[in-house]
Design an enzyme around this catalytic site. Structure first.
Site, PDB file in Angstrom:
ATOM      1  N   ASN A 126      53.869  53.596  61.340  1.00 54.16           N
ATOM      2  CA  ASN A 126      53.183  54.883  61.268  1.00 54.16           C
ATOM      3  C   ASN A 126      52.868  55.383  62.673  1.00 54.16           C
ATOM      4  O   ASN A 126      53.099  54.686  63.665  1.00 54.16           O
ATOM      5  CB  ASN A 126      51.873  54.763  60.472  1.00 54.16           C
ATOM      6  CG  ASN A 126      52.103  54.635  58.974  1.00 54.16           C
ATOM      7  OD1 ASN A 126      53.073  55.164  58.443  1.00 54.16           O
ATOM      8  ND2 ASN A 126      51.211  53.931  58.300  1.00 54.16           N
ATOM      9  N   HIS A 166      55.788  59.152  51.468  1.00 56.65           N
ATOM     10  CA  HIS A 166      56.657  59.571  52.567  1.00 56.65           C
ATOM     11  C   HIS A 166      57.788  60.442  52.049  1.00 56.65           C
ATOM     12  O   HIS A 166      58.914  60.382  52.514  1.00 56.65           O
ATOM     13  CB  HIS A 166      57.210  58.354  53.313  1.00 56.65           C
ATOM     14  CG  HIS A 166      56.171  57.546  54.043  1.00 56.65           C
ATOM     15  ND1 HIS A 166      55.726  57.876  55.312  1.00 56.65           N
ATOM     16  CD2 HIS A 166      55.468  56.438  53.679  1.00 56.65           C
ATOM     17  CE1 HIS A 166      54.813  56.989  55.704  1.00 56.65           C
ATOM     18  NE2 HIS A 166      54.634  56.119  54.731  1.00 56.65           N
ATOM     19  N   TYR A 184      59.249  46.806  48.912  1.00 58.73           N
ATOM     20  CA  TYR A 184      60.206  47.818  49.355  1.00 58.73           C
ATOM     21  C   TYR A 184      61.561  47.726  48.658  1.00 58.73           C
ATOM     22  O   TYR A 184      62.187  48.744  48.359  1.00 58.73           O
ATOM     23  CB  TYR A 184      60.383  47.749  50.875  1.00 58.73           C
ATOM     24  CG  TYR A 184      59.332  48.516  51.634  1.00 58.73           C
ATOM     25  CD1 TYR A 184      59.678  49.598  52.428  1.00 58.73           C
ATOM     26  CD2 TYR A 184      57.989  48.165  51.565  1.00 58.73           C
ATOM     27  CE1 TYR A 184      58.717  50.310  53.138  1.00 58.73           C
ATOM     28  CE2 TYR A 184      57.024  48.866  52.261  1.00 58.73           C
ATOM     29  CZ  TYR A 184      57.394  49.935  53.038  1.00 58.73           C
ATOM     30  OH  TYR A 184      56.444  50.636  53.726  1.00 58.73           O
TER      31      TYR A 184
END
Length: 716
Positions: free
Chosen positions: A174, A101, A388
């Site tokens: 998404n 991304h 993350y």
């Protein structure tokens, strides 16, 4: 353009962020294991946010003594984001001596609750209609680097940060509701395969190469997502006309502690639109920043993009009856089975002030949830909860990335985490641990956990699972890899099916390993025999034997919600419409169409052979764009108002001829005056339902005329 000033409840400007330092009543307790506990008293003022112990994103903590386990004596769970943040921060408290991304667009906005759902969740933002909070959204491609183009065939990221009064909530998803893999342990392998090939560093931002198709042909669970990516969903017209999905099954929890499974959906108010592959390629050449410019300019002009937030709600009893597992991220729930309830609307109304400081430094984490929103045992989600935080530390270089203004909560945050690289806060006093008794000596004792208002994980761990077992295994309920892919393909219109087949032919034609093409075709036969035959014919290959499926695929009917064309909106709102003119064109006619387009919420763009003042019938007119630099691929429809002599002159201009050829080839509406006919003839434009006289433009509208497509290109 002027706009009304925002009220404090919808203010999304940056503010100074400082940890709380309040005092409140603390009670002593002893836990089941004999551990000392200090809690904020039950009868304390829980509206005093600064006295409550939180994590770095403003989420109140209910227990600061015990990690989350699968049973009292069970293993510690990866989803314990409080434990991991605390240890993560501790691990990086000392400054040492001295990698998806990447390309995205971001904007600030406001979220407003349009349907209160306290019966489903105690999340503060959904307690009453009209509740608002600031948001920041980042929309991105996946496979390419930061310097890649906006319009490749790719998945798009759809991430939204809600700055709620209960802390930050990050809905990180998404533009496609499913994913390529079922378990997070395969994520590095998938990303490696779709990125540039390791020995050569190309292709950039593309899946049309050996390693991607080698991987997906070996991993049948990816087939559903491959069809989505090869469909028109993979080449959206605009970020403003793109759906978003939470992908995973999450959970709502209400004040009674009752849980419901949910799927999140973002529905664009402007509707869904895509490009054709030929357009996507030509747009990349004309404007590689097409999507970024489109979003920025729409917000700048006050045409604020909006999305409705919806949820599909269901329970374990319903989930258990389905022929697929709701915890499988390669599956979706058809909207015909569980309708989407709209509960809020997001409006993006402010561009960033600095791209690096905001869009580039924003850090989204699925662990950022607020009371009333919880996780499930989806194995792909569970891995994301782990990865993350470490990703953000690696990317932003400090455990204190939560102090960067774009990441900081807009509610008090206060804890005992200290120091670390790039520490910008200045905590005072000695209290950097608890329990402590410093308050008895008149010193600041710091915040404490609050069982009443702190984040409490949903306690049930059943979900048809035995938590006493520790296994490395994929459940049998994840074994059907083809039924939903079949449903998706058969839900498309004929032209959409042709686009999927053509995309596969194009991509597989770039694959140099013949055995990979054969293996993928063998898998594709499990989805649909006619699709496999079309692709094989397009590649001039014989169909190989059908691959053995782990579970025989079933016919589940169709779902109109899966088709872009079946949901198309024939509207000018948010669409860009070119008006081509030249010397002698009728100014009154041009202005009439400008007013019409603007009244319908569209964006008229004047295009001419020259951009300076041009003498027209009725005055002088300046163009917004040069014909040679404003190809028709940049617009949703075209209008031509030309005098016969100027049209004849343009027949010798290849850019002008190509302008009409492309608009016709891409199945767009072409409204024209009689004088334009000579150039239409030169461009091979034939009259049909979308090639009309000027006076029929409003009736025909801005839409694609897909019945034209077989006349202008060969499709698989």
């Amino acid at each position: 353009m002027s706009h009304e000033k925002s009220s404090p409840s919808t203010d999304n400007a940056l503010h100074d962020h400082a940890p709380g330092a309040g005092k409140t009543k603390v009670v002593e307790a002893v836990g089941a294991g004999g551990e000392p506990q200090q809690h904020i008293a039950h009868d304390a003022d829980h509206s005093d946010g600064v006295a409550h112990l939180t994590d770095n994103f403003g989420h109140r903590i209910s227990d600061n003594e015990n990690s989350l386990k699968a049973g009292a004596r069970g293993p510690t769970l990866l989803e314990d984001f409080i434990l991991r943040e605390k240890i993560f921060h501790f691990d990086h408290e000392r400054i040492p001596e001295r990698i998806v991304h990447a390309r995205g667009s971001g904007a600030h906005g406001v979220f407003e609750c349009t349907k209160a759902i306290p019966e489903l969740t105690k999340a503060s933002i959904f307690q009453h209609v009209g509740a608002t909070c600031p948001v920041f959204a980042r929309l991105s491609t996946v496979a390419g680097g930061a310097g890649s183009i906006d319009t490749p065939r790719d998945v798009r990221g759809f991430a939204v940060k809600f700055y709620t009064d209960s802390g930050n909530w990050d809905l990180v998803g998404n533009d496609i509701p499913v994913f390529f893999i079922q378990d997070a342990i395969k994520f590095p392998d998938f990303v490696h395969s779709v990125k540039m090939e390791a020995d050569r560093g190309f292709p950039q931002a593309a899946s049309a190469h050996d390693t991607f198709w080698d991987f997906v042909s070996l991993v049948p669970e990816s087939m559903h997502m491959v069809l989505w990516a090869m469909s028109d969903r993979g080449i959206p017209r605009s970020l403003r006309m793109m759906e978003g999905f939470g992908v995973h099954t999450f959970r709502f929890v209400n004040e009674k502690g009752e849980g419901h499974f949910i799927k999140f959906h973002w529905k664009p108010v402007l509707g869904i639109e895509s490009t054709t592959w030929d357009e996507a390629v030509k747009i990349a050449g004309a404007n590689p920043d097409f999507h970024r410019c489109d979003l920025f300019e729409a917000i700048r002009e006050g045409n604020f993009p909006q999305w409705d937030l919806g949820v599909q709600v269901f329970d374990e009893e319903w989930a258990e009856k389905q022929p697929y597992d709701v915890l499988d991220a390669t599956k979706l729930i058809p909207e015909e089975e569980i309708p989407v309830q709209i509960i809020g609307r997001m409006t993006l109304n402010r561009n960033v002030d600095n791209f690096f400081a905001e869009t580039e430094q924003v850090a989204f984490m699925p662990t950022n949830v607020i009371p009333g929103i919880d996780f499930t045992n989806d194995p792909l989600l569970q891995g994301r909860l782990f990865s993350y935080l470490d990703t953000q530390k690696s990317r932003l270089g400090t455990t204190n990335f939560h102090q960067i203004p774009i990441n900081a909560p807009k509610c008090p945050f206060h804890n005992f985490q200290r120091d670390g690289m790039m520490q910008t806060l200045v905590p005072v006093g000695r209290a950097n641990y608890e329990p402590n008794s410093l308050a008895e000596a008149g010193e600041e004792g710091g915040p404490r956990a609050c069982p009443e208002t702190g984040y409490v994980t949903f306690p049930e761990n059943g979900e048809r699972n035995d938590p006493t077992q520790k296994l490395r295994i994929r459940p049998e309920s994840f074994a059907d890899h083809y039924s939903q892919a079949r449903m998706f393909y058969r839900s498309q219109t004929e032209s959409e099916q042709a686009h999927i087949a053509s995309a596969m032919v194009f991509e597989l034609s770039k694959v140099q390993l013949e055995h990979v093409r054969k293996r993928f075709l063998a898998n594709l036969r499990n989805v649909d025999e006619s699709l496999a035959k079309r692709v094989a014919d397009g590649l001039a290959m014989d169909l190989p034997a059908k691959a053995k499926a782990a579970r025989e695929p079933q016919d589940w009917g169709t779902s109109d919600a899966l088709s872009i064309q079946k949901q198309a909106k024939n509207t000018m709102q948010g669409r860009s419409i070119a008006i081509l003119f030249a010397e002698g064109s009728d100014l009154q006619e041009i202005n009439r169409f400008k007013r019409l387009i603007e009244s319908e919420g569209g964006m008229p763009v004047l295009v001419a052979p020259k951009v300076g003042g041009i003498a027209v019938n009725g005055g002088t007119l300046k163009a917004d764009g040069l014909l040679a630099g404003s190809p028709s691929v940049l617009f949703d429809a075209v209008i031509s108002i030309l005098m016969p002599d100027q049209a004849a002159k343009l027949t010798h201009d290849s850019a002008a001829v190509q302008w009409f050829m492309d608009a016709y080839s891409h199945c767009k509406t072409i409204a024209h005056c009689k004088g334009t006919q000579v150039i239409l003839d030169r461009a091979g434009v034939k009259k049909d339902d979308g090639v009309v006289p000027l006076d029929q433009f409003e009736k025909v509208g801005v839409k694609r005329h897909w019945a034209r497509e077989p006349k202008v290109r060969d499709l698989a």
